[in-house]
Design an enzyme around this catalytic site. Structure first.
Site, PDB file in Angstrom:
ATOM      1  N   THR A  16      -5.939   3.110  -7.374  1.00  0.00           N
ATOM      2  CA  THR A  16      -7.583   3.382  -6.443  1.00  0.00           C
ATOM      3  C   THR A  16      -7.844   3.923  -6.552  1.00  0.00           C
ATOM      4  O   THR A  16      -7.091   5.242  -6.790  1.00  0.00           O
ATOM      5  CB  THR A  16      -6.798   3.271  -4.813  1.00  0.00           C
ATOM      6  OG1 THR A  16      -6.708   1.528  -3.995  1.00  0.00           O
ATOM      7  CG2 THR A  16      -8.585   2.751  -3.976  1.00  0.00           C
ATOM      8  N   HIS A  56     -13.706  -1.195  -0.769  1.00  0.00           N
ATOM      9  CA  HIS A  56     -13.386  -0.643  -0.061  1.00  0.00           C
ATOM     10  C   HIS A  56     -13.489  -0.914   1.524  1.00  0.00           C
ATOM     11  O   HIS A  56     -13.337  -0.578   2.639  1.00  0.00           O
ATOM     12  CB  HIS A  56     -12.985   0.943   0.397  1.00  0.00           C
ATOM     13  CG  HIS A  56     -11.706   1.133   0.534  1.00  0.00           C
ATOM     14  ND1 HIS A  56     -10.680   1.603  -0.648  1.00  0.00           N
ATOM     15  CD2 HIS A  56     -10.508   1.275   1.183  1.00  0.00           C
ATOM     16  CE1 HIS A  56      -9.530   2.486  -0.454  1.00  0.00           C
ATOM     17  NE2 HIS A  56      -9.609   2.107   0.717  1.00  0.00           N
ATOM     18  N   SER A  62       0.941  -1.361  -0.143  1.00  0.00           N
ATOM     19  CA  SER A  62      -0.336   0.195   0.183  1.00  0.00           C
ATOM     20  C   SER A  62       0.743   1.461   0.567  1.00  0.00           C
ATOM     21  O   SER A  62       1.752   1.351   0.610  1.00  0.00           O
ATOM     22  CB  SER A  62      -0.889   0.352   1.198  1.00  0.00           C
ATOM     23  OG  SER A  62      -1.210   1.542   1.315  1.00  0.00           O
ATOM     24  N   TYR A  67      -2.302   5.801  -4.489  1.00  0.00           N
ATOM     25  CA  TYR A  67      -3.159   5.932  -4.155  1.00  0.00           C
ATOM     26  C   TYR A  67      -2.553   7.124  -5.115  1.00  0.00           C
ATOM     27  O   TYR A  67      -1.548   8.236  -5.299  1.00  0.00           O
ATOM     28  CB  TYR A  67      -3.168   7.451  -2.653  1.00  0.00           C
ATOM     29  CG  TYR A  67      -3.990   6.308  -2.008  1.00  0.00           C
ATOM     30  CD1 TYR A  67      -5.190   5.699  -2.531  1.00  0.00           C
ATOM     31  CD2 TYR A  67      -3.492   5.430  -0.829  1.00  0.00           C
ATOM     32  CE1 TYR A  67      -6.570   5.289  -1.172  1.00  0.00           C
ATOM     33  CE2 TYR A  67      -4.170   4.871   0.341  1.00  0.00           C
ATOM     34  CZ  TYR A  67      -5.418   4.770  -0.051  1.00  0.00           C
ATOM     35  OH  TYR A  67      -5.933   3.790   0.560  1.00  0.00           O
ATOM     36  N   LYS A  86      -8.277  -0.878  -9.019  1.00  0.00           N
ATOM     37  CA  LYS A  86      -9.558  -1.275  -7.825  1.00  0.00           C
ATOM     38  C   LYS A  86     -10.810   0.002  -7.785  1.00  0.00           C
ATOM     39  O   LYS A  86     -10.033   1.298  -6.989  1.00  0.00           O
ATOM     40  CB  LYS A  86      -7.947  -1.441  -6.803  1.00  0.00           C
ATOM     41  CG  LYS A  86      -8.872  -1.681  -5.268  1.00  0.00           C
ATOM     42  CD  LYS A  86      -7.834  -1.644  -4.288  1.00  0.00           C
ATOM     43  CE  LYS A  86      -8.200  -2.118  -2.739  1.00  0.00           C
ATOM     44  NZ  LYS A  86      -8.747  -1.345  -1.902  1.00  0.00           N
TER      45      LYS A  86
END
Length: 383
Positions: free
Chosen positions: A162, A282, A113, A136, A258
């Site tokens: 994401t 999420h 992540s 992100y 995602k």
């Protein structure tokens, strides 16, 4: 030794959740367990599985069974991926490394992540060859491109963007608990933590977790911020389908979106040269009131029609849930809370145990549905 004896008696992911809840202070457990708003989407993620029933089959040769499969051109030991989760160092010291090592041992991908609590180089040393990265999209396009170049040079072959966090969901448990970076202590939190001496001693030795990768990329984190505030300050709220061409040109590996929830998203993704999607809400942590991912999966799989990989997450707690997703068209299931409960309960050993539970349950569900391999599960479900 007592911890491992207790772990051995954990028969289900719910048992691991109970162990995690006993070991963690409330503010930390709620960060794993909580969701957005009134948490209706999180509840529907679970109840949605009841709409679908696996179809039992009998008198079939099941003497040779295999969970092996392939996703995005990579062979996996089973149709599971340890998905991207943030703040893993709050549950167990070096939590990201525990997850990565467990994934390596199981021969499944681990998705690092952007909100990892270890540095990129440290993770690469611990992870196996199936390394994926979650991005992100940052407000600063230059920082994003520099990060992607580092990630690709480090051997990550799959990028997950994401796409459901342009605005971060309001997670009421975190607000009530004052879950901030670094941890901000009050008398109530200190009393709660004192009742969890194992966790408290580990944190004293390892130090309060920080978003180390974020800090590497964007600089120091402002003290006293909630996790949501930290992420929201850096994530772009203006990245659109038109900007996806830029990302596709920047990233030479496989690209996955995602946070897909509609068939129309699949058609747009295919047009943009995307290689796969993750059907995701999420874990109910973004838009409260949305539908469950398992209910959305059939339409999305139909739209993909084998032209891209279809993964799914949110609400999975049992191997039968995974079997239903495969039967409805998913290529693999991406795990969030199940492996985090294991991590919080017993570190790397807990993560491995969570994967063992799910694999054992999946193999039973698959066999009793008349499938000796993952591909044969397709369509073996009623609704």
């Amino acid at each position: 030794m007592a911890m491992y004896r207790t772990l051995a008696r954990a028969a289900s992911i719910d048992d691991l959740r109970t162990l995690a809840q006993r070991r963690l202070p409330r503010m930390v457990f709620d960060y794993i367990d909580g969701a957005a708003g009134e948490e209706s989407t999180a509840r529907r993620n679970r109840s949605g599985f009841q709409r679908f029933q696996l179809r039992p089959e009998i008198l079939i040769d099941l003497s040779k069974r295999s969970l092996a499969t392939s996703v995005l051109g990579q062979p996996l030991a089973m149709p599971l991926v340890i998905g991207p989760t943030g703040m893993n160092g709050a549950y167990w010291p070096q939590g990201d490394l525990c997850l990565a090592r467990a994934a390596k041992a199981a021969n499944i991908p681990f998705v690092m992540s952007t909100a990892a609590t270890v540095k990129l180089a440290t993770l690469v040393e611990a992870a196996g060859p199936l390394r994926w990265f979650q991005l992100y999209m940052l407000r600063d396009r230059g920082l994003a491109q520099a990060l992607l170049e580092r990630v690709h040079a480090a051997g990550f072959e799959v990028l997950q963007l994401t796409v459901d966090t342009a605005v971060t969901g309001r997670r009421n448990r975190d607000v009530r608990n004052g879950f901030t970076l670094p941890f901000r202590w009050s008398a109530r939190k200190l009393i709660d933590t004192a009742r969890r001496p194992s966790w408290a001693l580990q944190m004293l030795r390892s130090g309060s977790p920080t978003l180390q990768l974020f800090a590497e990329v964007v600089g120091p984190i402002q003290p006293g911020s909630t996790i949501t505030e930290v992420v929201q300050r850096q994530i772009s709220d203006a990245f659109t389908w038109r900007d996806l061409d830029w990302l596709r040109a920047c990233w030479p590996g496989k690209l996955v979106l995602k946070g897909v929830s509609q068939a129309a998203h699949v058609h747009q993704a295919l047009a943009a040269g995307v290689d796969g999607v993750v059907v995701s809400n999420h874990g109910g942590r973004q838009l409260d009131g949305a539908g469950s991912t398992i209910e959305q999966l059939p339409r999305i799989a139909e739209a993909a029609d084998g032209r891209m990989a279809v993964l799914i997450d949110s609400g999975f707690r049992h191997g039968a849930d995974i079997a239903k997703a495969i039967a409805l068209g998913a290529d693999a299931v991406q795990l969030g809370r199940p492996t985090l409960y294991g991590l919080a309960a017993a570190g790397e050993a807990g993560v491995r145990h969570a994967l063992h539970i799910l694999a054992a349950e999946l193999e039973v569900a698959m066999a009793l549905s008349g499938a000796s391999n993952v591909g044969q599960l397709r369509g073996r479900v009623d609704c």
